[in-house]
Scaffold this active site. Structure first.
Site, PDB file in Angstrom:
ATOM      1  CG  ASP A  67      -0.274  -0.444   2.498  1.00  0.00           C
ATOM      2  OD1 ASP A  67       0.959  -0.441   2.559  1.00  0.00           O
ATOM      3  OD2 ASP A  67      -0.996  -0.799   3.453  1.00  0.00           O
ATOM      4  CG  ASN A 135      -8.916  -1.237  12.030  1.00  0.00           C
ATOM      5  OD1 ASN A 135      -7.959  -1.865  11.582  1.00  0.00           O
ATOM      6  ND2 ASN A 135      -9.402  -0.154  11.453  1.00  0.00           N
ATOM      7  CG  HIS A 137      -5.973  -2.057   8.776  1.00  0.00           C
ATOM      8  ND1 HIS A 137      -6.088  -0.855   9.427  1.00  0.00           N
ATOM      9  CD2 HIS A 137      -4.648  -2.234   8.589  1.00  0.00           C
ATOM     10  CE1 HIS A 137      -4.890  -0.333   9.616  1.00  0.00           C
ATOM     11  NE2 HIS A 137      -3.991  -1.154   9.122  1.00  0.00           N
ATOM     12  CD  GLU A 142      -8.814   1.292   7.644  1.00  0.00           C
ATOM     13  OE1 GLU A 142      -8.774   0.371   8.489  1.00  0.00           O
ATOM     14  OE2 GLU A 142      -8.274   2.398   7.833  1.00  0.00           O
TER      15      GLU A 142
HETATM   16  C1  GLP Z   1      -0.615   0.252   8.569  1.00  0.00           C
HETATM   17  C2  GLP Z   1      -0.287  -0.474   7.250  1.00  0.00           C
HETATM   18  C3  GLP Z   1      -0.397  -1.945   7.390  1.00  0.00           C
HETATM   19  C4  GLP Z   1       0.283  -2.386   8.671  1.00  0.00           C
HETATM   20  C5  GLP Z   1      -0.479  -1.862   9.841  1.00  0.00           C
HETATM   21  C6  GLP Z   1       0.173  -2.174  11.184  1.00  0.00           C
HETATM   22  O1  GLP Z   1      -1.777   1.002   8.550  1.00  0.00           O
HETATM   23  N1  GLP Z   1      -1.051  -0.034   6.138  1.00  0.00           N
HETATM   24  O2  GLP Z   1       0.168  -2.588   6.254  1.00  0.00           O
HETATM   25  O3  GLP Z   1       0.314  -3.780   8.743  1.00  0.00           O
HETATM   26  O4  GLP Z   1      -0.763  -0.510   9.736  1.00  0.00           O
HETATM   27  O5  GLP Z   1       1.179  -1.264  11.472  1.00  0.00           O
HETATM   28  P1  GLP Z   1       2.213  -1.457  12.635  1.00  0.00           P
HETATM   29  O6  GLP Z   1       3.102  -2.568  12.223  1.00  0.00           O
HETATM   30  O7  GLP Z   1       2.960  -0.146  12.705  1.00  0.00           O
HETATM   31  O8  GLP Z   1       1.439  -1.740  13.858  1.00  0.00           O
END
Ligand code: GLP
Length: 249
Positions: A67, A135, A137, A142
């Site tokens: 992403d 959440n 995702h 989402e």
């Molecule tokens: C972000 C990314 C995800 C990631 C998630 C968790 O929003 N788009 O690909 O897996 O959040 O992030 P973190 O590893 O910082 O908790």
């Protein structure tokens, strides 16, 4: 689903980096799906250290990131392209033109379709690395996202903006839209490894493992894939029903 639970976050990174390195060695033309966020940072650090010490050859590897924020240039310090360059790509011998991150500038709907097409051309992804949002995702899919989605443009939820504001000066600096691989895009990968640590991920991990498949928790669609490994720490595994198998040291 295979579940591995470690005491510490560092052990997650150690196992994941070892798996990635072994996979690159076995298949020098690997197509690797990568994630951003804080979860994989230690893993990327170990991949860089391995490259410096053992010179694992990344010259034929292709990568696809999950992403990107809409509206941030590749040079923007908070863009996922910048993150990947800094964390990994600039520090190993991967060819930059073989590293793909969705383009969040210009006509993003057309960019999303082009990314999906490129994935079909160069894919399938042999191994996809995933993090998970609090959440539930995955990538930026989402709650409310269905399992048949391809790469598309999304509006980020308040929860995600709150969770990701730590990377920005304040919540109002977090872009409100992103371009993301869809659930179906992710499920096309031949193998998937999801990592998570910390108690704020415990509910999402519970739903991923025990919940029914629902768009309310997009991570639950991974239950439909037959080659998924989940590597978590004890805090993220806290709500899981026994028996939770911990690896021996
Ligand atoms: C972000 C990314 C995800 C990631 C998630 C968790 O929003 N788009 O690909 O897996 O959040 O992030 P973190 O590893 O910082 O908790």
């Amino acid at each position: 689903m295979k579940l591995v639970v470690f005491e510490t976050k560092s052990e997650i990174a150690k196992l994941l980096s070892t798996i990635i390195i072994e996979t690159v060695k076995k298949n020098p033309k690997l197509v690797l799906g990568l994630a951003t966020g804080s979860s994989p940072m230690e893993t990327y650090d170990l991949l860089v250290k391995d490259y410096q010490k053992n010179h694992t050859d990344w010259s034929q590897v292709t990568t696809f990131n999950l992403d990107e924020y809409v509206g941030l240039t590749p040079e923007h310090k908070k863009s996922y392209r910048y993150f990947m360059n800094e964390q990994l790509f600039n520090k190993i011998n991967i060819e930059k033109e073989n590293t793909h991150v969705p383009n969040g500038l210009g006509n993003v709907t057309a960019n999303a379709q082009a990314y999906e097409k490129l994935l079909v051309e160069k894919g399938p992804i042999n191994l996809q690395i995933l993090g998970i949002g609090t959440n539930g995702h995955i990538a930026f899919n989402e709650p409310g996202t269905f399992g048949d989605t391809k790469t598309h443009v999304v509006s980020l939820t308040k929860t995600t903006i709150e969770a990701n504001k730590r990377f920005f000066s304040s919540a109002k600096d977090v872009p409100i839209k992103a371009i993301t691989m869809g659930i179906d895009t992710i499920l096309q990968a031949q193998a998937i490894i999801l990592i998570a640590d910390g108690k704020n991920k415990a509910q999402a991990i519970y739903e991923l493992v025990h919940g029914k498949i629902t768009p309310d928790y997009p991570c639950t669609y991974l239950q439909a894939h037959d080659n998924v490994m989940i590597i978590v720490d004890v805090a993220a595994a806290a709500l899981l029903k026994p028996p939770v198998i911990k690896p021996k040291n």
